[in-house]
Design a protein around this motif. Structure first.
Motif, PDB file in Angstrom:
ATOM      1  N   ALA A   9      53.387  54.487  60.622  1.00  0.00           N
ATOM      2  CA  ALA A   9      53.420  55.596  61.642  1.00  0.00           C
ATOM      3  C   ALA A   9      53.681  55.483  63.123  1.00  0.00           C
ATOM      4  N   GLU A  10      53.116  54.152  63.456  1.00  0.00           N
ATOM      5  CA  GLU A  10      53.094  53.899  64.673  1.00  0.00           C
ATOM      6  C   GLU A  10      54.530  53.341  65.154  1.00  0.00           C
ATOM      7  N   ILE A  11      55.029  52.726  64.119  1.00  0.00           N
ATOM      8  CA  ILE A  11      56.648  52.067  64.195  1.00  0.00           C
ATOM      9  C   ILE A  11      57.430  53.638  64.497  1.00  0.00           C
ATOM     10  N   ASP A  12      57.317  54.163  63.817  1.00  0.00           N
ATOM     11  CA  ASP A  12      58.264  55.708  63.754  1.00  0.00           C
ATOM     12  C   ASP A  12      57.798  56.154  65.295  1.00  0.00           C
ATOM     13  N   ARG A  13      56.784  56.161  65.693  1.00  0.00           N
ATOM     14  CA  ARG A  13      56.542  56.808  66.947  1.00  0.00           C
ATOM     15  C   ARG A  13      57.188  55.961  68.044  1.00  0.00           C
ATOM     16  N   ASP A  15      59.856  54.122  67.560  1.00  0.00           N
ATOM     17  CA  ASP A  15      61.340  54.267  67.387  1.00  0.00           C
ATOM     18  C   ASP A  15      61.752  55.455  67.984  1.00  0.00           C
ATOM     19  N   THR A  16      60.986  56.664  68.008  1.00  0.00           N
ATOM     20  CA  THR A  16      61.326  57.929  68.460  1.00  0.00           C
ATOM     21  C   THR A  16      61.382  57.853  69.938  1.00  0.00           C
ATOM     22  N   ALA A  17      60.370  57.378  70.674  1.00  0.00           N
ATOM     23  CA  ALA A  17      60.178  56.989  71.899  1.00  0.00           C
ATOM     24  C   ALA A  17      61.259  56.407  72.509  1.00  0.00           C
ATOM     25  N   LEU A  19      64.444  55.974  71.414  1.00  0.00           N
ATOM     26  CA  LEU A  19      65.629  56.788  71.198  1.00  0.00           C
ATOM     27  C   LEU A  19      65.482  57.904  72.518  1.00  0.00           C
ATOM     28  N   SER A  20      64.376  58.408  72.655  1.00  0.00           N
ATOM     29  CA  SER A  20      64.255  59.435  73.683  1.00  0.00           C
ATOM     30  C   SER A  20      64.465  58.750  75.064  1.00  0.00           C
ATOM     31  N   LEU A  21      64.069  57.512  75.141  1.00  0.00           N
ATOM     32  CA  LEU A  21      64.290  56.907  76.519  1.00  0.00           C
ATOM     33  C   LEU A  21      65.904  56.398  76.682  1.00  0.00           C
ATOM     34  N   ILE A  22      66.548  56.173  75.627  1.00  0.00           N
ATOM     35  CA  ILE A  22      67.867  55.931  75.369  1.00  0.00           C
ATOM     36  C   ILE A  22      68.782  56.932  75.910  1.00  0.00           C
ATOM     37  N   ALA A  23      68.328  57.979  75.256  1.00  0.00           N
ATOM     38  CA  ALA A  23      69.087  59.382  75.663  1.00  0.00           C
ATOM     39  C   ALA A  23      68.699  59.756  77.284  1.00  0.00           C
ATOM     40  N   GLU A  24      67.675  59.581  77.708  1.00  0.00           N
ATOM     41  CA  GLU A  24      67.260  59.802  79.135  1.00  0.00           C
ATOM     42  C   GLU A  24      68.114  58.893  79.900  1.00  0.00           C
ATOM     43  N   ARG A  25      68.393  57.783  79.671  1.00  0.00           N
ATOM     44  CA  ARG A  25      69.235  56.725  80.333  1.00  0.00           C
ATOM     45  C   ARG A  25      70.669  56.861  80.296  1.00  0.00           C
ATOM     46  N   LEU A  26      71.234  57.477  78.971  1.00  0.00           N
ATOM     47  CA  LEU A  26      72.584  57.756  79.179  1.00  0.00           C
ATOM     48  C   LEU A  26      72.982  59.113  80.030  1.00  0.00           C
ATOM     49  N   GLU A  27      71.984  59.775  80.184  1.00  0.00           N
ATOM     50  CA  GLU A  27      71.888  61.134  80.815  1.00  0.00           C
ATOM     51  C   GLU A  27      71.795  60.678  82.441  1.00  0.00           C
ATOM     52  N   LEU A  28      71.313  59.645  82.996  1.00  0.00           N
ATOM     53  CA  LEU A  28      71.170  59.188  84.189  1.00  0.00           C
ATOM     54  C   LEU A  28      72.720  58.485  84.475  1.00  0.00           C
ATOM     55  N   ALA A  29      73.407  57.794  83.388  1.00  0.00           N
ATOM     56  CA  ALA A  29      74.497  57.218  83.689  1.00  0.00           C
ATOM     57  C   ALA A  29      75.566  58.367  83.987  1.00  0.00           C
ATOM     58  N   GLY A  30      75.433  59.377  83.398  1.00  0.00           N
ATOM     59  CA  GLY A  30      76.279  60.403  83.791  1.00  0.00           C
ATOM     60  C   GLY A  30      76.070  60.904  85.116  1.00  0.00           C
ATOM     61  N   ALA A  31      74.793  60.870  85.331  1.00  0.00           N
ATOM     62  CA  ALA A  31      74.329  61.211  86.909  1.00  0.00           C
ATOM     63  C   ALA A  31      75.254  60.086  88.105  1.00  0.00           C
TER      64      ALA A  31
END
Length: 255
Positions: A9-13, A15-17, A19-31
């Protein structure tokens, strides 16, 4: 003992975190893309410096893993930011070359392959955001003569070595572009001379890396800026002398 289901369960948590940070980074790349105005997409000195800092900060995490993860993140970011393209010379073992490229530049940046170093370099030279991946200078690899004084492509520079993590003191391939020569904080400088005695003004040991006609390519351990007193003095001693690039040192070499 901690229950296995709790660990999973901790590993899944995590992993989700991640992927969320990667999505945030890609948003910043667009900026970044929206904020840029005429700036080059690929900034190798900043990239190498940042990867080195990340590798140092992760402690026991293998430098090769840090480099590969970063390569994919940066590849996706660069693909968002602009029209960067790789021009790859498939001299030698093609599979080995593609592996080097993938480990260093990730999979998202568009790439074209060419049968020779000269054709890949010419294609990159015609593209303002082009980056050529070529066999490292030495032996029969004399394409770097085009970067010398009087060469056909004097505004192109050697700016990175492949692989990024290696125990060897000389790369297997290099990345060449028209971006400026800048320091990543841990570099070797690449200098061409015709009068080898002129190298004495540098005040440090120079290692011969290749020969192309009358030109001799040397590396020195420290970073020397194009307008540094050492390079200016060298040019006074040898009118053919030129700084043609800088190679960030391997992450593994400084650990």
């Amino acid at each position: 003992m901690t229950d296995m289901s709790d660990i999973r369960a901790e590993i899944d948590r995590v992993d989700t975190a991640l992927l969320s940070l990667i999505a945030e980074r890609l948003e910043l790349a667009g900026a970044v893309r929206r904020a840029k105005s005429g700036a080059r997409v690929w900034r190798p000195s900043r990239e190498e410096s940042h990867v080195r800092d990340l590798s140092d900060a992760t402690g026991d995490t293998p430098a090769s893993l840090v480099s590969r993860i970063w390569a994919e993140l940066m590849s996706a970011s660069l693909a968002i930011q602009g029209p960067m393209q790789l021009y790859i010379a498939l001299e030698g073992d093609a599979l080995d070359v593609w592996t080097l490229v993938r480990d260093r530049f990730g999979a998202a940046i568009p790439a074209q392959s060419y049968p020779t170093a000269s054709s890949a370099l010419a294609a990159a030279y015609a593209d303002p955001e082009g980056v050529a991946v070529l066999p490292a200078p030495g032996g029969m690899n004399t394409w770097w003569g085009a970067l010398c004084q009087g060469g056909a492509m004097p505004d192109m520079h050697i700016l990175a070595g492949l692989p990024r993590v290696s125990s060897e003191d000389w790369p297997r391939a290099v990345a060449v572009a028209s971006a400026d020569i800048q320091s990543s904080g841990a570099d070797s400088s690449l200098i061409v001379v015709q009068d080898e005695a002129a190298l004495s003004v540098l005040g440090q040991t120079a290692t011969l890396r290749g020969e192309a006609g009358a030109n001799r390519l040397y590396s020195v351990r420290d970073y020397l800026a194009p307008d540094s007193p050492e390079i200016l003095s060298l040019a006074e001693r040898d009118p053919h002398a030129k700084l043609i690039g800088v190679l960030p040192r391997s992450l593994e070499a400084d650990r």
